[in-house]
Structures are given as structure tokens and as C-alpha cells.
Design a protein around this motif. Sequence first.
Motif, PDB file in Angstrom:
ATOM      1  N   VAL A 153     -52.866 -32.837   0.266  1.00 24.92           N
ATOM      2  CA  VAL A 153     -53.674 -32.577  -0.921  1.00 24.92           C
ATOM      3  C   VAL A 153     -52.715 -32.058  -1.984  1.00 24.92           C
ATOM      4  O   VAL A 153     -52.210 -30.935  -1.892  1.00 24.92           O
ATOM      5  N   LEU A 154     -52.446 -32.881  -2.974  1.00 24.93           N
ATOM      6  CA  LEU A 154     -51.427 -32.556  -3.966  1.00 24.93           C
ATOM      7  C   LEU A 154     -52.016 -31.786  -5.144  1.00 24.93           C
ATOM      8  O   LEU A 154     -53.114 -32.101  -5.605  1.00 24.93           O
ATOM      9  N   VAL A 159     -45.807 -27.782 -10.646  1.00 25.47           N
ATOM     10  CA  VAL A 159     -45.535 -26.763  -9.636  1.00 25.47           C
ATOM     11  C   VAL A 159     -44.030 -26.594  -9.476  1.00 25.47           C
ATOM     12  O   VAL A 159     -43.236 -27.365 -10.024  1.00 25.47           O
ATOM     13  N   HIS A 160     -43.632 -25.596  -8.684  1.00 28.00           N
ATOM     14  CA  HIS A 160     -42.221 -25.322  -8.450  1.00 28.00           C
ATOM     15  C   HIS A 160     -41.799 -25.942  -7.111  1.00 28.00           C
ATOM     16  O   HIS A 160     -42.506 -25.814  -6.114  1.00 28.00           O
ATOM     17  N   ASN A 187     -36.477 -32.846   2.332  1.00 33.01           N
ATOM     18  CA  ASN A 187     -36.831 -31.426   2.483  1.00 33.01           C
ATOM     19  C   ASN A 187     -37.560 -30.899   1.246  1.00 33.01           C
ATOM     20  O   ASN A 187     -37.356 -29.750   0.819  1.00 33.01           O
ATOM     21  N   VAL A 188     -38.398 -31.758   0.675  1.00 37.15           N
ATOM     22  CA  VAL A 188     -39.140 -31.362  -0.527  1.00 37.15           C
ATOM     23  C   VAL A 188     -40.252 -30.395  -0.128  1.00 37.15           C
ATOM     24  O   VAL A 188     -41.032 -30.662   0.785  1.00 37.15           O
ATOM     25  N   ARG A 189     -40.301 -29.296  -0.838  1.00 38.76           N
ATOM     26  CA  ARG A 189     -41.277 -28.248  -0.526  1.00 38.76           C
ATOM     27  C   ARG A 189     -41.860 -27.708  -1.823  1.00 38.76           C
ATOM     28  O   ARG A 189     -41.125 -27.383  -2.754  1.00 38.76           O
ATOM     29  N   ILE A 190     -43.187 -27.637  -1.879  1.00 38.58           N
ATOM     30  CA  ILE A 190     -43.870 -27.046  -3.028  1.00 38.58           C
ATOM     31  C   ILE A 190     -43.993 -25.552  -2.769  1.00 38.58           C
ATOM     32  O   ILE A 190     -44.636 -25.117  -1.806  1.00 38.58           O
ATOM     33  N   GLU A 191     -43.332 -24.771  -3.620  1.00 33.67           N
ATOM     34  CA  GLU A 191     -43.279 -23.319  -3.432  1.00 33.67           C
ATOM     35  C   GLU A 191     -44.468 -22.665  -4.128  1.00 33.67           C
ATOM     36  O   GLU A 191     -44.558 -22.634  -5.348  1.00 33.67           O
ATOM     37  N   GLN A 192     -45.409 -22.188  -3.336  1.00 30.52           N
ATOM     38  CA  GLN A 192     -46.574 -21.491  -3.850  1.00 30.52           C
ATOM     39  C   GLN A 192     -47.057 -20.510  -2.785  1.00 30.52           C
ATOM     40  O   GLN A 192     -46.371 -20.295  -1.787  1.00 30.52           O
ATOM     41  N   GLU A 194     -49.292 -20.703  -0.532  1.00 33.37           N
ATOM     42  CA  GLU A 194     -49.272 -21.423   0.744  1.00 33.37           C
ATOM     43  C   GLU A 194     -48.399 -22.663   0.538  1.00 33.37           C
ATOM     44  O   GLU A 194     -48.877 -23.686   0.052  1.00 33.37           O
ATOM     45  N   PRO A 195     -47.100 -22.599   0.863  1.00 33.52           N
ATOM     46  CA  PRO A 195     -46.166 -23.705   0.608  1.00 33.52           C
ATOM     47  C   PRO A 195     -46.626 -25.013   1.255  1.00 33.52           C
ATOM     48  O   PRO A 195     -47.273 -25.014   2.303  1.00 33.52           O
ATOM     49  N   ILE A 196     -46.298 -26.126   0.588  1.00 31.79           N
ATOM     50  CA  ILE A 196     -46.637 -27.453   1.104  1.00 31.79           C
ATOM     51  C   ILE A 196     -45.338 -28.188   1.410  1.00 31.79           C
ATOM     52  O   ILE A 196     -44.495 -28.367   0.521  1.00 31.79           O
TER      53      ILE A 196
END
Length: 261
Positions: A153-154, A159-160, A187-192, A194-196
Amino acid sequence: MANSAAGSNQSYLTQYIPPKGMYEQFEDESDYFEKVKEWGLSTKKEFWYKDRYQHCLVTIKGYEIFGETAEFNTLVIEFPDGTLTCIHPAYLKEMQSSSFGKEIIQQAPGDGNSAVGMKTKKPKAASSAETTVTAEKPAKKEKAKKEKATKLVLPEEKVHFTATVKQFALSWNHFNEDNDEVVVFENVRIEQAEPIEVGLAWGSHSKTLKKHELEPGQQLEFDGKIVKKSLPKGKDVEDESMLLDVSVAYKINNPSKIAKK
């Protein structure tokens, strides 16, 4: 401009196809220029729209995304009177040719041409073979539902990210019929909160990224917007190292605030 004025009197005869609800809009000017380049259009703000009833300048207000992997776009253009309609990028590109329109003008009225450049066709009755195939589809639909359940769920907003440059690759751009250079991230990670964990993603090797002289293995952090869009494989590529041997399902648009780690 005489053609534009004359055409406006008959503009009501043009068959408009308004966008269905909300559509994607450009974040800024750089996003606009990157998109029109992807569509094979020149980087300008106004384009000619031509049909049998009007010949006028229009602007691109945004675009709709469709296709199973969201790889196709329909443009949303605005006419001088504020009317919005959808049109295929390749068809708008054809309209920019000085020779475009000569055959259209000679067509008989009521030929069914629409603003997207397609003729309407009567629905074809399903054959017995097609009915049999349709009966086999429920199982496939169940499988598709399970696959959709596992999709990420994008977030819709910027986002960072943290990511690592995997490689540079060539990707086929079907709008301008040529390969574009792209950057593939791993290794793409959305930093929030709750990281995705995204895994693999790709993006255009834009001027912004080129300024940072990236290399494979380089770790980065940046802001951007992520969308579901598969990476098209390059065609007729001499250097096979510029081809990716795995599928990439997500694209990162307009990276900014880029920092090397």
C-alpha cells in the motif's frame, strides 16, 4: 490564429471525453518536463489540437494511469474555453505535425472519431469458444485477488527514502520509441513511523541525479513519490550490462534533497 478563432464556433461538435474523477497532476515544472519527454512531446506549455471542427492550442493539465502494471497514460488536456478531455499521448504528438488534419477534414460527418483518436466499434457477440474461456476465468480471478492482497500500500504523498544504487539500465520508452537511461535502486525503504520495505525500484536518470555522479553500491537518502509502474525492458541494446535481469514493479518520481550516506 484565424484557424483557432474559426474553429471555436464549431467546438461544440468535438466529441469530448472528460477524465473520470480525479487524475494525476504535475508536482512542479521539472515533473511536467520529465513527463512530456517520456511521452515523446516537446518541452513546451501549449500544443495544437486539430480535428474537423476546431484547430486550437491546448495545455496538458495532468494524466490518468491505466494498465495492469500502470505503465500507460492518457493525457488530460484543457481547451481555451476550459473544457477538459482525455487523449492518448501518441495522438496528441501526431497532431503537432503540419500535415496532420488533411485527411480528417475530408472525412464524412458522423464518422465516430473521438478526442482520443479512436473510432467507436459495435460490441461483438461472444462466440461459444469465448464463453468457454470466460467460464475458466474465476480461478484466475481468485489467484489475482491473492496476489493483490500481498501488494504494498503505497503512500500518495512525497515521502523520505533510503536506498542503494544497484545499477544503471536502459528502458524502452514506447512514446518516443527509443531507450532511456534509468537508475535501478535496491534495498529501497520508505522511512516513516512504520517503515515500508519496497525492495527494488527504478527512476529516470534525470539531470538532478546526474549531478550527484552516482555509482553502483552508493547508499542514498532522498525525498520522492513512489508509484506502481513496471520497468520496461530495453530493446536492441548492444551493451547487455545495461539490461536488467529481474523485474522491477515500482518507480520513484522526482527525487529531491538527495544525500549520499
